[in-house]
Design a protein around this motif. Sequence first.
Motif, PDB file in Angstrom:
ATOM      1  N   PRO A 191      32.981  40.268  47.531  1.00  0.00           N
ATOM      2  CA  PRO A 191      32.125  39.428  48.370  1.00  0.00           C
ATOM      3  C   PRO A 191      32.698  38.031  48.653  1.00  0.00           C
ATOM      4  CG  PRO A 191      31.372  39.310  46.117  1.00  0.00           C
ATOM      5  CD  PRO A 191      32.558  40.247  46.113  1.00  0.00           C
ATOM      6  N   ILE A 192      33.970  37.786  48.267  1.00  0.00           N
ATOM      7  CA  ILE A 192      34.545  36.458  48.510  1.00  0.00           C
ATOM      8  C   ILE A 192      34.762  36.243  50.001  1.00  0.00           C
ATOM      9  CG2 ILE A 192      36.424  34.885  47.981  1.00  0.00           C
ATOM     10  CD1 ILE A 192      34.639  35.702  45.606  1.00  0.00           C
ATOM     11  N   ASN A 193      35.544  37.109  50.623  1.00  0.00           N
ATOM     12  CA  ASN A 193      35.767  37.006  52.058  1.00  0.00           C
ATOM     13  C   ASN A 193      34.680  37.741  52.825  1.00  0.00           C
ATOM     14  OD1 ASN A 193      38.202  35.435  52.371  1.00  0.00           O
ATOM     15  ND2 ASN A 193      39.290  37.125  51.386  1.00  0.00           N
ATOM     16  N   SER A 194      34.406  37.256  54.022  1.00  0.00           N
ATOM     17  CA  SER A 194      33.349  37.818  54.858  1.00  0.00           C
ATOM     18  C   SER A 194      33.720  37.605  56.320  1.00  0.00           C
ATOM     19  CB  SER A 194      32.012  37.134  54.542  1.00  0.00           C
ATOM     20  OG  SER A 194      32.043  35.769  54.963  1.00  0.00           O
ATOM     21  N   MET A 195      32.817  37.971  57.214  1.00  0.00           N
ATOM     22  CA  MET A 195      33.069  37.735  58.632  1.00  0.00           C
ATOM     23  C   MET A 195      32.918  36.256  59.001  1.00  0.00           C
ATOM     24  SD  MET A 195      34.066  40.559  59.764  1.00  0.00           S
ATOM     25  CE  MET A 195      34.116  40.169  61.513  1.00  0.00           C
ATOM     26  N   ALA A 196      32.390  35.455  58.086  1.00  0.00           N
ATOM     27  CA  ALA A 196      32.331  34.008  58.295  1.00  0.00           C
ATOM     28  C   ALA A 196      33.696  33.403  57.948  1.00  0.00           C
ATOM     29  CB  ALA A 196      31.228  33.406  57.428  1.00  0.00           C
ATOM     30  N   ASN A 197      33.839  32.100  58.140  1.00  0.00           N
ATOM     31  CA  ASN A 197      35.043  31.407  57.700  1.00  0.00           C
ATOM     32  C   ASN A 197      34.927  31.139  56.202  1.00  0.00           C
ATOM     33  OD1 ASN A 197      36.682  31.112  60.047  1.00  0.00           O
ATOM     34  ND2 ASN A 197      35.265  29.575  60.815  1.00  0.00           N
ATOM     35  N   ASP A 198      35.851  31.697  55.410  1.00  0.00           N
ATOM     36  CA  ASP A 198      35.880  31.509  53.960  1.00  0.00           C
ATOM     37  C   ASP A 198      37.219  30.872  53.612  1.00  0.00           C
ATOM     38  OD1 ASP A 198      33.396  33.156  53.315  1.00  0.00           O
ATOM     39  OD2 ASP A 198      34.622  34.636  54.353  1.00  0.00           O
ATOM     40  N   PHE A 199      37.192  29.756  52.903  1.00  0.00           N
ATOM     41  CA  PHE A 199      38.446  29.030  52.682  1.00  0.00           C
ATOM     42  C   PHE A 199      38.307  28.051  51.527  1.00  0.00           C
ATOM     43  CE2 PHE A 199      35.898  26.626  55.688  1.00  0.00           C
ATOM     44  CZ  PHE A 199      36.038  25.310  55.284  1.00  0.00           C
ATOM     45  N   GLY A 200      39.457  27.427  51.183  1.00  0.00           N
ATOM     46  CA  GLY A 200      39.452  26.334  50.220  1.00  0.00           C
ATOM     47  C   GLY A 200      39.104  26.740  48.812  1.00  0.00           C
ATOM     48  N   SER A 201      39.738  27.787  48.284  1.00  0.00           N
ATOM     49  CA  SER A 201      39.407  28.282  46.949  1.00  0.00           C
ATOM     50  C   SER A 201      39.921  27.346  45.859  1.00  0.00           C
ATOM     51  CB  SER A 201      40.002  29.685  46.757  1.00  0.00           C
ATOM     52  OG  SER A 201      41.391  29.670  47.043  1.00  0.00           O
ATOM     53  N   ALA A 202      39.115  27.174  44.819  1.00  0.00           N
ATOM     54  CA  ALA A 202      39.485  26.370  43.649  1.00  0.00           C
ATOM     55  C   ALA A 202      38.985  27.084  42.403  1.00  0.00           C
ATOM     56  CB  ALA A 202      38.878  24.972  43.745  1.00  0.00           C
ATOM     57  N   PHE A 203      39.806  27.111  41.340  1.00  0.00           N
ATOM     58  CA  PHE A 203      39.502  27.896  40.156  1.00  0.00           C
ATOM     59  C   PHE A 203      39.505  27.026  38.899  1.00  0.00           C
ATOM     60  CE2 PHE A 203      41.155  30.777  43.269  1.00  0.00           C
ATOM     61  CZ  PHE A 203      40.473  31.974  43.062  1.00  0.00           C
ATOM     62  N   THR A 204      38.681  27.420  37.932  1.00  0.00           N
ATOM     63  CA  THR A 204      38.795  26.836  36.601  1.00  0.00           C
ATOM     64  C   THR A 204      40.116  27.293  35.984  1.00  0.00           C
ATOM     65  OG1 THR A 204      37.501  28.714  35.757  1.00  0.00           O
ATOM     66  CG2 THR A 204      36.326  26.653  36.187  1.00  0.00           C
ATOM     67  N   GLY A 205      40.507  26.649  34.898  1.00  0.00           N
ATOM     68  CA  GLY A 205      41.800  26.946  34.305  1.00  0.00           C
ATOM     69  C   GLY A 205      41.987  28.399  33.937  1.00  0.00           C
ATOM     70  N   ASP A 206      40.912  29.057  33.465  1.00  0.00           N
ATOM     71  CA  ASP A 206      41.036  30.449  33.042  1.00  0.00           C
ATOM     72  C   ASP A 206      40.891  31.437  34.194  1.00  0.00           C
ATOM     73  OD1 ASP A 206      38.332  30.283  33.589  1.00  0.00           O
ATOM     74  OD2 ASP A 206      37.675  30.630  31.530  1.00  0.00           O
ATOM     75  N   GLY A 207      40.648  30.936  35.406  1.00  0.00           N
ATOM     76  CA  GLY A 207      40.525  31.805  36.567  1.00  0.00           C
ATOM     77  C   GLY A 207      39.239  32.602  36.621  1.00  0.00           C
ATOM     78  N   GLN A 208      38.259  32.271  35.763  1.00  0.00           N
ATOM     79  CA  GLN A 208      37.027  33.054  35.678  1.00  0.00           C
ATOM     80  C   GLN A 208      35.924  32.536  36.603  1.00  0.00           C
ATOM     81  OE1 GLN A 208      36.590  35.767  33.133  1.00  0.00           O
ATOM     82  NE2 GLN A 208      38.803  35.571  33.273  1.00  0.00           N
TER      83      GLN A 208
END
Length: 640
Positions: free
Chosen positions: A228-245
Amino acid sequence: MQFKRISYSVIFMLCALVSFSQAHRDAYNQGMQAIKFQKYETAIDKFQEAIKLYPQYADAWFYLGKTYDFLNRTEETINAFRNLEKVDADYNISIYYDIARAYIELDNLRSARIYIKRYLEKAPKSPKAAKLIHLAMNRLNYIDISQELRAMSPNTSEPVPIASVNSISGDYMPSVNPTGTRLYFTSVRKGGFDFKDENSAELDFGEDIYYSKLEGDQWSAPELLPKPINSMANDFGSAFTGDGQNMVFVRCDENGAIGSCDLYITQLNGNTWSDPENMGNVVNHEEWDSQPTINSDGNRIIFTSRRPGGYGNSDLYMVEKNHLGLWGIPQNMGSIVNTPLTENSPFLAADGKTLYFSSTGHPGMGGADVFYTVFENGKWSTPKNLGKPINSEGNDTNFSISASGNAYLASSRLDENNFDIFKAELPDELKPKPTIIVQGIVSNSEDKQPLSALVLVEDLNTGELIATNKSNEATGEYLVVLPAGRDYSVSANAKGFFFYSQSFELPKDTTYAEIMNDIPLEPIKKGTKVVLNNIFFEVGKAELKPISYVELNKAVTLMKNNKTMKIEVGGHTDSQGADANNLSLSQKRAQSVVEYMVLAGIERGRLIAKGYGETVPIADNNTIEGRAKNRRTEFVIVEF
């Protein structure tokens, strides 16, 4: 008769003058009407017609310049306003600011300085002029310092585009994980959740989030993050905690959202991302919110916003979790970081203190430049330009750096109309503070199956809880980032298992390192034996050091949660010294632990103190490391 001929001649000339006057006014009025209907090329034609009929027509020169400026036709803007200056130098003194701004766009700082000074000399000292004066002072500072910056020699090698990641479409917003093994980025390339409308550029198929893996020294072909991260909307600018969770990102134009673009948050449960959750109207605003970064511990987010009350076109804001674990109200990062122009694309490094961001307001090389600021003594330091060649005459933005110092950015240096992702080398003095990465797998010590455990990072000296993480429920993987300059306890806790703790002493001169530290948790049952790694005594004495309290409090909590548990506290020494002395010392140390736990509320009858001296070694007493392991405190479950 002669009188009549003279009269007719005068009348004819007056009529001609009236007709001429009406013609240039008509052309001007038609130009203003064209602007109203956004027909800018028509407006330009009409203003030029009016000026041709009447070269001294100040109104036409002014709106011709404004139209050129709106269309970013920089040289024509300058020409129109300078002609207006010749016609009427005081018609509207804001044109001097506009001329200076245009000269900055053309990289002609010398001419820009002349006109910004001219504006400041003429600017009225009135309340309504304060904002533009503020902008002009910023531009004057920009001009003077930028000339010095541009004269400096390059401080590192030229950034290199990453061919395996970039496409013919726009690629930007790179975000590298702390270990430097994964690179997330945004792209409008074809092949994602493609979406185009009448306003889309030819190669713009909508924003989606991709990632690439480091394989050897090469980045793999990008992979699209799934729903569900990407969709037909504009999805961008991902940022993660250190553990990637945990991930924070941006989604635009979704039904029920707060503004045009909002921040969303999602968690990795095993191998599946949860449905993204809008961060709500405490964090998001009706205006545009975008480009987040989140610290390694997951309790602070810095992002870009155009909400009212800021310093410029867009500002950087910071939001933190409150004592209830909820995200609080975003706070503007203030005038040290933000300017009257544009700040965006923040990236908080693994040390949690070094912030990289892009700005058009701070002095630079042209366009947007990358800067960094450090949180020290309760405030952010004055931003420093990263210098050439990381910054170029184009737009340089979205800087990201791993804990080891591998850097990435998006830049338009190769194509002013498009962004690509580059790898960059950063001088040591511009890198974040050193950190240690501790990672591994939490598992059941008996069947070796991965466990979902709570992983806590605490300050050994103060007991402060610094971070609360989780190991992945499918793989058991965990990762914590420990900035230099503190002593830490890293512990893992899972229901039905004895806790595990390990201490890490990191002085300020610590250098970057990655430590593999698998954690096998012991099931809680009769006979389970564990070593408490963070119990420390004064040398040759039974007195507990205060840094032991963090560990002992965990033991107290464990026993309070397991009312039937009875524990033997075993004291052990190395082989140095007399046997009898070692036996006595170990007994006293075990008793000290028991007394602490009794004072903390554990019934004395549930605790047994027993000293073993040097009789039960677990390592070689002929080495320093072995003797350190033998000096230990063990807990054994004798009843459960």
